[in-house]
Design a protein around this motif. Structure first.
Motif, PDB file in Angstrom:
ATOM      1  N   ARG A   1     -16.327 110.802 101.475  1.00 46.12           N
ATOM      2  CA  ARG A   1     -15.196 109.964 101.084  1.00 46.12           C
ATOM      3  C   ARG A   1     -14.628 110.403  99.730  1.00 46.12           C
ATOM      4  O   ARG A   1     -13.408 110.364  99.502  1.00 46.12           O
TER       5      ARG A   1
ATOM      6  N   ALA B   1      -8.331 112.455 102.422  1.00 43.82           N
ATOM      7  CA  ALA B   1      -7.044 111.765 102.508  1.00 43.82           C
ATOM      8  C   ALA B   1      -5.935 112.697 102.979  1.00 43.82           C
ATOM      9  O   ALA B   1      -4.887 112.245 103.451  1.00 43.82           O
TER      10      ALA B   1
ATOM     11  N   ARG C   1      -5.754 114.729 108.648  1.00 42.98           N
ATOM     12  CA  ARG C   1      -5.232 113.703 109.541  1.00 42.98           C
ATOM     13  C   ARG C   1      -5.727 113.905 110.979  1.00 42.98           C
ATOM     14  O   ARG C   1      -5.739 115.027 111.487  1.00 42.98           O
TER      15      ARG C   1
ATOM     16  N   ALA D   1      -4.128 108.728 111.728  1.00 47.25           N
ATOM     17  CA  ALA D   1      -4.695 108.225 110.469  1.00 47.25           C
ATOM     18  C   ALA D   1      -5.363 109.350 109.693  1.00 47.25           C
ATOM     19  O   ALA D   1      -5.855 110.320 110.277  1.00 47.25           O
ATOM     20  N   ASP D   2      -5.393 109.201 108.381  1.00 48.61           N
ATOM     21  CA  ASP D   2      -6.125 110.191 107.595  1.00 48.61           C
ATOM     22  C   ASP D   2      -7.611 109.847 107.611  1.00 48.61           C
ATOM     23  O   ASP D   2      -8.007 108.703 107.809  1.00 48.61           O
TER      24      ASP D   2
ATOM     25  N   ARG E   1      -9.105 107.042 105.291  1.00 50.28           N
ATOM     26  CA  ARG E   1      -8.944 105.663 105.742  1.00 50.28           C
ATOM     27  C   ARG E   1      -9.953 105.323 106.830  1.00 50.28           C
ATOM     28  O   ARG E   1     -10.524 104.224 106.845  1.00 50.28           O
TER      29      ARG E   1
ATOM     30  N   ASP F   1     -13.463 104.376 105.926  1.00 48.98           N
ATOM     31  CA  ASP F   1     -13.595 102.987 105.455  1.00 48.98           C
ATOM     32  C   ASP F   1     -13.220 101.972 106.535  1.00 48.98           C
ATOM     33  O   ASP F   1     -13.037 100.795 106.242  1.00 48.98           O
ATOM     34  N   HIS F   2     -13.127 102.428 107.773  1.00 46.41           N
ATOM     35  CA  HIS F   2     -12.720 101.550 108.869  1.00 46.41           C
ATOM     36  C   HIS F   2     -13.758 100.451 109.078  1.00 46.41           C
ATOM     37  O   HIS F   2     -14.957 100.668 108.885  1.00 46.41           O
TER      38      HIS F   2
ATOM     39  N   ARG G   1     -16.079 104.969 111.913  1.00 48.64           N
ATOM     40  CA  ARG G   1     -16.502 105.669 110.696  1.00 48.64           C
ATOM     41  C   ARG G   1     -17.379 106.882 111.030  1.00 48.64           C
ATOM     42  O   ARG G   1     -17.237 107.950 110.432  1.00 48.64           O
TER      43      ARG G   1
END
Length: 282
Positions: A22, A31, A34, A88-89, A92, A95-96, A102
């Motif tokens: 992360r 981040a 994607r 989505a990246d 993100r 942290d789902h 995750r």
């Protein structure tokens, strides 16, 4: 896109691995990575000659050339969760709120930066073309060969696969089958539901990567580390995640990224890792 390559960094806990990914400490900024495709694979299986069947459902996320996967209990993953992943990246999704998302995101990210290659410690093992049962048995042999045990030893099997039990029987190894769903094996043996309580009486652990997705991996890893027991992982879920724990409780991994052996009848490949001699597939 040419995948980034990074020699796998060893970690001590799953939480540490996820946190480092992360934070961008393992490779490119998550981040900026994607997910292009999110999909589920559902199957129902009853091999010829077998008296019992089973169902599987797997969430898979595609990042560039890599696919990360996490098994889920059939019917528990909503279409909206899958839709939420597409586009989505990775940061993100790490942290789902859903653990399987995750895990699949982390698997895709690590498969992208550290593909299953000899340079990253993997040794490919070919699976021949054949029927679903023939391929299941070939995969089982590749997994069970990673156990270094004398005849008569007892193995805790977490995530019951009858072909794995059959391969253990051929090695004259005893086993304690365990699965959260309970039930019985092909040979009418009772399947335990509490793996950790059964681990004490076993000499080694043979564990499905599905334990990443249901949160039961860490206690089993810690048990193996604390007691000096072999922990061999067979991984469709988290095939790129679990090699990161070699020498941190995991002794070997048979990694099987998507597409899995049960999807088609042609030849396939699994990738084996060892802690004592990385990449040794003896």
């Amino acid at each position: 896109m040419t995948p980034a390559t990074s020699a796998p960094t060893r970690v001590t806990t799953y939480g540490e691995l996820a946190a480092r990914a992360r934070a961008g400490e393992l490779g490119p900024d998550p981040a900026a990575q994607r997910i292009s495709v999110a999909f589920t694979t559902r199957q129902a299986v009853r091999h010829d000659g077998r008296g019992t069947g089973y169902r599987n459902e797997v969430l898979s996320l595609r990042l560039a050339e890599a696919v990360g996967s996490c098994a889920v209990e059939p019917g528990t993953l909503s279409d909206s969760a899958v839709d939420d992943c597409a586009g989505a990246d990775v940061a993100r999704l790490l942290d789902h709120p859903l653990l399987p998302v995750r895990v699949a995101a982390l698997d895709a990210y690590l498969a992208h930066i550290s593909p299953h290659t000899p340079g990253n410690g993997a040794r490919p093992v070919p699976l021949p073309a054949g029927t679903s049962l023939e391929k299941s048995r070939a995969r089982a042999r590749a997994v069970v060969e990673l156990l270094d045990l004398p005849p008569g030893a007892t193995v805790l099997v977490v995530g019951v696969v009858n072909s794995l039990l059959e391969a253990l029987r051929a090695r004259e190894l005893g086993y304690v089958p365990c699965d959260l769903k309970g039930g019985v094996t092909e040979w009418d043996e009772t399947v335990a539901t509490d793996a950790l309580s059964e681990a004490e009486r076993c000499d080694a652990l043979l564990v499905s990567g599905m334990t990443l997705g249901n949160g039961t991996f860490e206690p089993l890893r810690q048990h193996a580390l604390r007691h000096g027991k072999q922990l061999v992982m067979f991984a469709q879920t988290g095939s790129a995640v679990l090699p990161r724990f070699l020498d941190s409780g995991v002794s070997a991994v048979c990694a099987e990224p998507y597409p899995f052996f049960w999807l088609e009848g042609g030849p396939g490949t699994v990738h084996r890792y060892r802690a004592d001699r990385p990449g040794d597939a003896r």
